[in-house]
Write an enzyme that holds these catalytic residues in place. Sequence first.
Site, short mmCIF file in Angstrom:
data_model
loop_
_atom_site.label_atom_id
_atom_site.label_comp_id
_atom_site.label_asym_id
_atom_site.label_seq_id
_atom_site.Cartn_x
_atom_site.Cartn_y
_atom_site.Cartn_z
N CYS A 108 0.80 -1.23 0.00
CA CYS A 108 0.00 0.00 0.00
C CYS A 108 0.83 1.28 0.00
O CYS A 108 0.71 2.10 -0.91
CB CYS A 108 -0.93 0.02 1.21
SG CYS A 108 -1.93 -1.46 1.42
N LYS A 120 -8.86 6.14 2.17
CA LYS A 120 -7.57 5.75 2.77
C LYS A 120 -6.45 6.69 2.33
O LYS A 120 -6.36 7.05 1.15
CB LYS A 120 -7.26 4.32 2.35
CG LYS A 120 -5.86 3.84 2.70
CD LYS A 120 -5.70 2.37 2.36
CE LYS A 120 -4.27 1.92 2.51
NZ LYS A 120 -4.14 0.45 2.41
N HIS A 133 -2.74 6.61 4.30
CA HIS A 133 -1.60 5.71 4.58
C HIS A 133 -0.26 6.28 4.09
O HIS A 133 0.61 5.53 3.62
CB HIS A 133 -1.86 4.32 3.98
CG HIS A 133 -1.20 3.21 4.76
ND1 HIS A 133 -1.07 1.92 4.30
CD2 HIS A 133 -0.62 3.22 5.99
CE1 HIS A 133 -0.47 1.17 5.20
NE2 HIS A 133 -0.19 1.94 6.23
#
Length: 584
Positions: free
Chosen positions: A82, A141, A143
């Site tokens: 990710c 998201k 991250h």
Amino acid sequence: SFLLLCFRSPLVTPLIFGLLLQAPLTQLSTITQPNFVLLLADDLGIGDVGCYGNDTIRTPNIDRLAKEGVKLTQHIAAAPLCTPSRAAFLTGRYALRSGMDAINDYRVIFWNAGSGGLPPNETTFAKILQQQGYSTGLIGKWHQGINCESRDDHCHHPLKHGFDYFYGMPFTLISDCQPTETPEMDRGFRRKLWLSTQMIGLITLTAVLGRLTGLISVRWKTLTCLAGFSLLFFISWFSSYGFVRYWNCIMMRNHGITEQPMVTDRTTSLVLRESISFIERNKHKPFLLFLSFLHSHTPLLTTEKFLGRSRHGLYGDNVEEMDWMVGQVLDTIDKEGLKDTTLVYFASDHGGWLERQEGKRQLGGWNGIYKGGKAMGGWEGGIRVPGIFRWPGVLPAGTVIDEPTSLMDIYPTVVHLAGGAVPQDRVIDGRDLLPLLRGTVEHSEHEFLFHYCGVHLHAVRWHQKDTGAVWKAHYVTPIFSPPRAGACYDRGFCPCFGEGVTHHDPPLLFELSQDPSEAKPLSADTEPLFDTVIRKIGRAIEEHRRTLTPVPEQLSVSNAVWKPWLQPCCGTFPFCWCDKEDDN
């Protein structure tokens, strides 16, 4: 007249008809600043989508995008995890250029209270579009880190990287966010810490009992120090790992925390509501919406109406719900009359997570015919992902392109369309895809793509444009466990270096256009061009490495560890709890 004669010419008539037929695809000059809706799934395998061959998971809305637009069959993530993949996506650069790839086993951002993240000196496509007058929003998201030196400096926050509006998770979904699920984060390390704590505690208790019964002679001061050490050791790790749900599973709106911990039952509906609201608020001016799905990462948050609907358990249910969310966003674009002025893009950040299982339940994705999966930097299953573009009237509908492309290509593509310019003071690895998507050129601009696992180069692909061959050389491959299992089931993740990998000299060579599953490595005996190809790729690696410059390692151990003074908190630390959505 001469003009009438020309129109009657047998050569001119077909030309006029051809131009008339092409008219719908010549509107680009009239749309100076299109809207962008970028849809990025999390951990979705290329084999999980209907238009890429899955006939058991229903994805009609994603399939509709492909039918109405352009489908890429060699769309490659710049990293198999990710954090580095998304850093490359946002900056158009391999993640190690910004320090966002790992030199150790900390291969992603580990804590909201870590100090690593996307450096402030990196220029995202959102920042350039913001300068071009776009309204820019990130829903879902992130991250990419939050803070550097204090809990409110927000040096890595989306709002520092070109987004006007942020709603979502600054971290990533993990099973720890769901109280009913088995903890996922650093599971093996946590077991070792518990075992060490129990051993130290047992030694302390044994010493105290021995002193009380007179079996051993030890001073009470020593025992007090030993007990104090046991307590400090326990506090040192339990203060972070014991409260993962509170520290990492939070929702934010801009700089403010709205839920700590997040209420997972309503996360999907809130993310969708915020996405639709952003489109409706900004429909009268150019906008960029980056909808970064929490689907289909574990713990696979799925609303009740989708549970049990698919033939692939909870994972299939979750993918089908994400497809429904895609449909809701597309319906909003249509309802607001924005379809012809909006470029929609759909992809996944990397391949499906093969090893993610709980008992007999498969909780990770499927990568179709491609070997390997998430965390594997070289094998196709870890990096080949869905890639779909739709822009009615500009991109030809129903087109399939089998050319090497990258998630990094989004950067120069959207920047160019928005009327901006890519930075000239740094290497940009992405290439403008528009000519390829419109069919004005036959081949991708990428001759070589470099496949990293952390900062370790595992493989390189060479697109030999004159023959159409796509060669791929593997210099390092993970050791599957059990052997020939296709993944590292004993570890949970395949490593990038150390005892868990094999180095190949000469490298393993495949011709992907003939062997996309990477099942039959070529050799000098079986492939006449073997030595020529290996030399060509070797020279490309040397040239590529000359473009790399040292940068601070954002995922170093010192940046990765939990730091209480950096912990986002909606109360008075350590009493961090709030639910502002419920208050509303």
